[in-house]
Design an enzyme around this catalytic site. Sequence first.
Site, PDB file in Angstrom:
ATOM      1  N   GLY A 271       0.846  -1.181   0.000  1.00 15.92           N
ATOM      2  CA  GLY A 271       0.000   0.000   0.000  1.00 15.92           C
ATOM      3  C   GLY A 271       0.884   1.233   0.000  1.00 15.92           C
ATOM      4  O   GLY A 271       1.047   1.935  -0.995  1.00 15.92           O
ATOM      5  N   CYS A 348      -5.251  22.708  19.389  1.00 17.03           N
ATOM      6  CA  CYS A 348      -4.836  23.100  20.734  1.00 17.03           C
ATOM      7  C   CYS A 348      -4.312  21.885  21.473  1.00 17.03           C
ATOM      8  O   CYS A 348      -4.864  21.490  22.510  1.00 17.03           O
ATOM      9  CB  CYS A 348      -6.020  23.705  21.479  1.00 17.03           C
ATOM     10  SG  CYS A 348      -6.794  25.004  20.538  1.00 17.03           S
ATOM     11  N   TYR A 377      -1.737   6.686   3.976  1.00 15.47           N
ATOM     12  CA  TYR A 377      -1.948   6.782   5.427  1.00 15.47           C
ATOM     13  C   TYR A 377      -1.832   8.234   5.896  1.00 15.47           C
ATOM     14  O   TYR A 377      -1.116   8.526   6.851  1.00 15.47           O
ATOM     15  CB  TYR A 377      -0.947   5.893   6.172  1.00 15.47           C
ATOM     16  CG  TYR A 377      -0.996   4.444   5.764  1.00 15.47           C
ATOM     17  CD1 TYR A 377      -2.050   3.631   6.154  1.00 15.47           C
ATOM     18  CD2 TYR A 377      -0.006   3.897   4.956  1.00 15.47           C
ATOM     19  CE1 TYR A 377      -2.107   2.297   5.771  1.00 15.47           C
ATOM     20  CE2 TYR A 377      -0.053   2.568   4.570  1.00 15.47           C
ATOM     21  CZ  TYR A 377      -1.101   1.769   4.982  1.00 15.47           C
ATOM     22  OH  TYR A 377      -1.152   0.457   4.601  1.00 15.47           O
TER      23      TYR A 377
HETATM   24  C1  LIG Z   1      -1.942  -2.831   5.688  1.00 13.84           C
HETATM   25  C2  LIG Z   1      -1.804  -4.104   4.986  1.00 13.84           C
HETATM   26  C3  LIG Z   1      -1.090  -4.169   3.775  1.00 13.84           C
HETATM   27  C4  LIG Z   1      -0.364  -2.987   3.196  1.00 13.84           C
HETATM   28  O1  LIG Z   1       0.705  -2.609   4.023  1.00 13.84           O
HETATM   29  P1  LIG Z   1       1.694  -1.429   3.549  1.00 13.84           P
HETATM   30  O2  LIG Z   1       2.605  -1.264   4.717  1.00 13.84           O
HETATM   31  O3  LIG Z   1       0.866  -0.247   3.280  1.00 13.84           O
HETATM   32  O4  LIG Z   1       2.410  -1.917   2.333  1.00 13.84           O
HETATM   33  C5  LIG Z   1      -1.060  -5.373   3.119  1.00 13.84           C
HETATM   34  N1  LIG Z   1      -1.686  -6.467   3.617  1.00 13.84           N
HETATM   35  C6  LIG Z   1      -2.367  -6.443   4.781  1.00 13.84           C
HETATM   36  C7  LIG Z   1      -3.017  -7.665   5.258  1.00 13.84           C
HETATM   37  C8  LIG Z   1      -2.451  -5.266   5.502  1.00 13.84           C
HETATM   38  O5  LIG Z   1      -3.100  -5.257   6.657  1.00 13.84           O
END
Ligand SMILES: *Cc1c(COP(=O)(O)O)cnc(C)c1O
Length: 402
Positions: A271, A348, A377
């Site tokens: 991701g 704040c 994120y």
């Molecule tokens: C969050 C997640 C990802 C992606 O992780 P990244 O660190 O954004 O690459 C892939 N697989 C699962 C199961 C996740 O929970």
Amino acid sequence: MTPLVRDRALTLASDELPAYLYDLSALRGHAAAVRAALPPRVELYYAAKANPEPEVLAVLGPYVDGYEVSSGGELAHVSKVVPGRPLAFGGPGKTPAEIAAAIELGVERFHVESEYELHMLAGLAARMAPDARIAVLLRFNLPLSAGSLEGSSLAMGGRPTPFGLDPSQADDVVRLLTDGTYPQLELRGIHAHLASGLDAPEQLAVAESIVTWSLALTERHGIPLAEVNVGGGMTVDYAAPDSRFDWATYGAGLGRLTDAHPDLVLRIEPGRALTAYCGWYATEVLDVKHSHGEEFAVVRGGTHHLRTPATKGHDQPCAVLPSRQPWPHPWPRSVAQQERVTFTGQLCTPKDVLSRQVPAAGLRAGDRVVFALTGAYAWNISHHDFLMHPRPGFHFLGMHDD
Ligand SMILES: *Cc1c(COP(=O)(O)O)cnc(C)c1O
């Protein structure tokens, strides 16, 4: 910062800031490079939770084999935005309604996270779609070797977590899927997402150990192993925004793994490392002030829009663009007296810090500040409503590659 982003950050009016600026042509280029580094028989799924903006999902389309979704909300959203694309449905605590929706949508892969969930999936499938074949990957919480753990900020493997099945349950659960108990469920392979923030050699070591463990399991049961999903977690270095995960090394290593196992398909589901680089959070300096020997610049917006530095405990990389507009007010600008300035937001709370001790000599109220690596994120993990400030704008630049 790309020229498209710099230009937009300088030309937006003050009351159009803060704004998330996404450079989709940069995303296209990066995704193409990642894809090109991966050998055949390595599938690339995008983990939608990193950034589910429709424009982002759509631009990634030609470069990914599918999308990983981890909730009923993501399932509904992604299946609508990029219809017809393969989906893998993971995540702990799936509800019966979510699983039913996934069966109805015909998702490509179920990542089953517990034995209870397996029973639920089988029960719902039998009731809803008795002729359907449901492809299952069992997610395991496998131990990470000490070496591969080093440097990982979010290790999830090999210690108590709510994610995946415990390895001690592996034989029982494989038996449930192979002894005719659940004829509709087809065990396609194994899934493991064990850590995040690993560099390429560490990721490769993790992938190799997941494959080795999975092969031992399936060989013990005399069944084939069709595929292994080794997860995401490829590192994004917020302290070195110009250096990226070494996809060439990782791809070459995965190629050696698939060469060694000609019947095996590998899948990765990054991701952060796919989308972090395509987003910027642009804002302006509201005030510059001195406090007990240090200087602070308060910007429009803050961590309620860009929570990443607060959650990760890092300094968000940023650049200052001196304002080109004439100062419109009768009062003078506040100006930095020191070399280094800490950028904070309008909340704040002392936790509303975006970046500490940034070299910014001569910084003035009205100057623009652009925070990088905010494509993953960032907005979607932030507590938008805290203190009731307005929401940022969203600009998708480079939509059409011409
Ligand atoms: C969050 C997640 C990802 C992606 O992780 P990244 O660190 O954004 O690459 C892939 N697989 C699962 C199961 C996740 O929970």
